[in-house]
Design a protein around this motif. Structure first.
Motif, PDB file in Angstrom:
ATOM      1  N   GLN A   1       2.759 -11.955   8.029  1.00 44.32           N
ATOM      2  CA  GLN A   1       1.813 -11.810   6.911  1.00 44.32           C
ATOM      3  C   GLN A   1       2.319 -12.041   5.716  1.00 44.32           C
ATOM      4  O   GLN A   1       1.785 -12.144   4.591  1.00 44.32           O
ATOM      5  N   ASN A   2       3.766 -11.987   5.622  1.00 47.21           N
ATOM      6  CA  ASN A   2       4.584 -12.153   4.536  1.00 47.21           C
ATOM      7  C   ASN A   2       4.764 -13.360   4.134  1.00 47.21           C
ATOM      8  O   ASN A   2       4.599 -14.456   4.695  1.00 47.21           O
TER       9      ASN A   2
ATOM     10  N   SER B   1       0.755  -2.054   8.081  1.00 47.30           N
ATOM     11  CA  SER B   1      -0.070  -0.834   7.798  1.00 47.30           C
ATOM     12  C   SER B   1      -1.277  -1.039   8.690  1.00 47.30           C
ATOM     13  O   SER B   1      -2.078   0.146   9.103  1.00 47.30           O
TER      14      SER B   1
ATOM     15  N   ARG C   1       0.822  -1.381   0.079  1.00 43.54           N
ATOM     16  CA  ARG C   1       0.067  -0.019   0.160  1.00 43.54           C
ATOM     17  C   ARG C   1       0.647   1.227  -0.099  1.00 43.54           C
ATOM     18  O   ARG C   1       0.483   2.387  -0.063  1.00 43.54           O
TER      19      ARG C   1
ATOM     20  N   PHE D   1      -7.717 -12.881  -0.270  1.00 44.61           N
ATOM     21  CA  PHE D   1      -8.600 -12.063   0.353  1.00 44.61           C
ATOM     22  C   PHE D   1     -10.170 -12.886   0.496  1.00 44.61           C
ATOM     23  O   PHE D   1     -10.694 -13.487  -0.399  1.00 44.61           O
TER      24      PHE D   1
HETATM   25  N1  APR Z   1      10.711  -0.030   7.381  1.00 43.88           N
HETATM   26  C1  APR Z   1       9.503  -0.126   8.251  1.00 43.88           C
HETATM   27  N2  APR Z   1       8.436  -0.130   7.894  1.00 43.88           N
HETATM   28  C2  APR Z   1       8.209   0.056   6.574  1.00 43.88           C
HETATM   29  C3  APR Z   1       9.338   0.256   5.674  1.00 43.88           C
HETATM   30  C4  APR Z   1      10.621   0.059   6.370  1.00 43.88           C
HETATM   31  N3  APR Z   1      11.856   0.052   5.467  1.00 43.88           N
HETATM   32  N4  APR Z   1       8.873   0.342   4.537  1.00 43.88           N
HETATM   33  C5  APR Z   1       7.447   0.352   4.540  1.00 43.88           C
HETATM   34  N5  APR Z   1       7.050   0.224   5.815  1.00 43.88           N
HETATM   35  C6  APR Z   1       5.953   0.219   6.417  1.00 43.88           C
HETATM   36  C7  APR Z   1       4.629   1.242   5.841  1.00 43.88           C
HETATM   37  O1  APR Z   1       4.648   2.504   6.150  1.00 43.88           O
HETATM   38  C8  APR Z   1       3.522   0.285   5.827  1.00 43.88           C
HETATM   39  O2  APR Z   1       2.834   0.794   7.236  1.00 43.88           O
HETATM   40  O3  APR Z   1       5.301  -1.258   6.076  1.00 43.88           O
HETATM   41  C9  APR Z   1       3.929  -1.189   6.097  1.00 43.88           C
HETATM   42  C10 APR Z   1       3.502  -1.753   4.778  1.00 43.88           C
HETATM   43  O4  APR Z   1       2.059  -1.800   4.622  1.00 43.88           O
HETATM   44  P1  APR Z   1       1.388  -3.017   3.504  1.00 43.88           P
HETATM   45  O5  APR Z   1       1.962  -2.336   2.327  1.00 43.88           O
HETATM   46  O6  APR Z   1      -0.222  -2.556   3.720  1.00 43.88           O
HETATM   47  O7  APR Z   1       1.667  -4.333   3.787  1.00 43.88           O
HETATM   48  P2  APR Z   1       1.063  -5.204   4.991  1.00 43.88           P
HETATM   49  O8  APR Z   1       0.666  -4.509   6.233  1.00 43.88           O
HETATM   50  O9  APR Z   1       2.083  -6.328   5.171  1.00 43.88           O
HETATM   51  O10 APR Z   1      -0.155  -5.985   4.020  1.00 43.88           O
HETATM   52  C11 APR Z   1      -0.836  -6.875   5.087  1.00 43.88           C
HETATM   53  O11 APR Z   1      -2.669  -7.083   3.111  1.00 43.88           O
HETATM   54  O12 APR Z   1      -2.465  -7.228   0.859  1.00 43.88           O
HETATM   55  C12 APR Z   1      -2.501  -8.104   2.033  1.00 43.88           C
HETATM   56  O13 APR Z   1      -1.814 -10.253   2.152  1.00 43.88           O
HETATM   57  C13 APR Z   1      -1.526  -8.881   1.734  1.00 43.88           C
HETATM   58  O14 APR Z   1      -0.080  -9.736   3.770  1.00 43.88           O
HETATM   59  C14 APR Z   1      -0.625  -8.599   2.940  1.00 43.88           C
HETATM   60  C15 APR Z   1      -1.488  -7.745   3.963  1.00 43.88           C
END
Ligand code: APR
Length: 243
Positions: free
Chosen positions: A96-97, A183, A28, A157
């Motif tokens: 979640q990864n 996030s 996101r 999802f």
């Molecule tokens: N260090 C720490 N945090 C970071 C960094 C970094 N270098 N870069 C990005 N972030 C943070 C962002 O600010 C954001 O809050 O990581 C978060 C990533 O959020 P998302 O992209 O929403 O990923 P995530 O929360 O893992 O998504 C959850 O959504 O699409 C589904 O199944 C998928 O597992 C995934 C789930």
């Protein structure tokens, strides 16, 4: 941060942000995965039913990029593996990864609640098995022999995350809950902190580049890059434990 009971179990939730500095996209952020492809098309059972070849292509590209040289665990993954080795009680990483960077960094007490990119399963036989190649409709299940039944072992999802009972048991018993690089958009993971706070016995910390949706629910929210925040946080935890 208060003194954490050295015999207190720890639960760490991780999201795409912990793997960002290893070269893997988040979902996101402005240039994230969902800015390039619609999740409805590639991360739902309906999308797979509509166009399985498109879904296979999406995961094949991500599986290839994970296997290519240059994608390695970073210091945040390594710090969590160190915490598991050196803490005086169980440390469970709930990720979640779907990448394998926690394993490659040495974490062994690990749950992939959204599945694993390097595993596939047959929609009939259900048992997941390792798979690092491209997956296509022509591949037959090695167990039942049926073609076209194989799918990524990834939770889409609308599907149930994996090992939720074990996760909730660990959340019930933990003395410290840490959320890293997520996030806070997607449930049930986004609801973990509220459940831990309701029980009222654990300290809760968020380590993230920017405040998550649930940041206000944590006792502490530390902002920065995981590769810097996580090693420093683990050092602080272990140093205080020895104090
Ligand atoms: N260090 C720490 N945090 C970071 C960094 C970094 N270098 N870069 C990005 N972030 C943070 C962002 O600010 C954001 O809050 O990581 C978060 C990533 O959020 P998302 O992209 O929403 O990923 P995530 O929360 O893992 O998504 C959850 O959504 O699409 C589904 O199944 C998928 O597992 C995934 C789930």
């Amino acid at each position: 941060m208060p003194q954490i009971d050295r015999n207190g179990p720890i639960v760490v939730l991780t999201g795409a942000g912990i793997s960002k500095e290893s070269g893997l996209d988040t979902f996101r952020d402005k240039d994230g995965i969902w800015s390039k492809v619609r999740l409805e098309d590639v991360a739902t059972p309906e999308g797979f039913a509509r166009d399985p070849a498109r879904v296979h292509a999406f995961y094949n590209a991500r599986r290839r990029s994970l296997a290519e040289d240059g994608i390695h665990p970073n210091s945040a993954h390594a710090a969590l593996a160190r915490l598991e080795r050196e803490w005086g009680a169980p440390v469970l990483v709930v990720t979640q990864n779907i990448d394998d960077l926690h394993e490659r960094a040495g974490s062994t007490n690990l749950i992939h609640m959204h599945g694993e990119l390097l595993k596939i399963r047959c929609r009939r036989c259900a048992e997941p098995f390792p798979w690092t190649d491209d997956l296509g409709l022509d591949h037959a299940c090695p167990d039942c022999g049926r073609p076209g039944m194989l799918r990524p072992h990834v939770v889409w999802f609308g599907e149930m995350p994996l090992e939720m009972e074990r996760i909730f048991e660990a959340l019930e018993a933990c003395a410290l809950f840490v959320s890293i690089g997520t996030s806070g958009h997607v449930y049930p993971a986004a609801g973990f902190v509220a459940g831990v706070r309701k029980r009222g016995l654990a300290h809760t910390v968020e380590l993230n580049l920017e405040p998550s949706e649930g940041a206000s629910l944590f006792h502490e929210s530390r902002l920065g890059r995981a590769s810097e925040l996580v090693p420093a946080f683990v050092e602080e935890l272990l140093h205080r434990q020895d104090a």
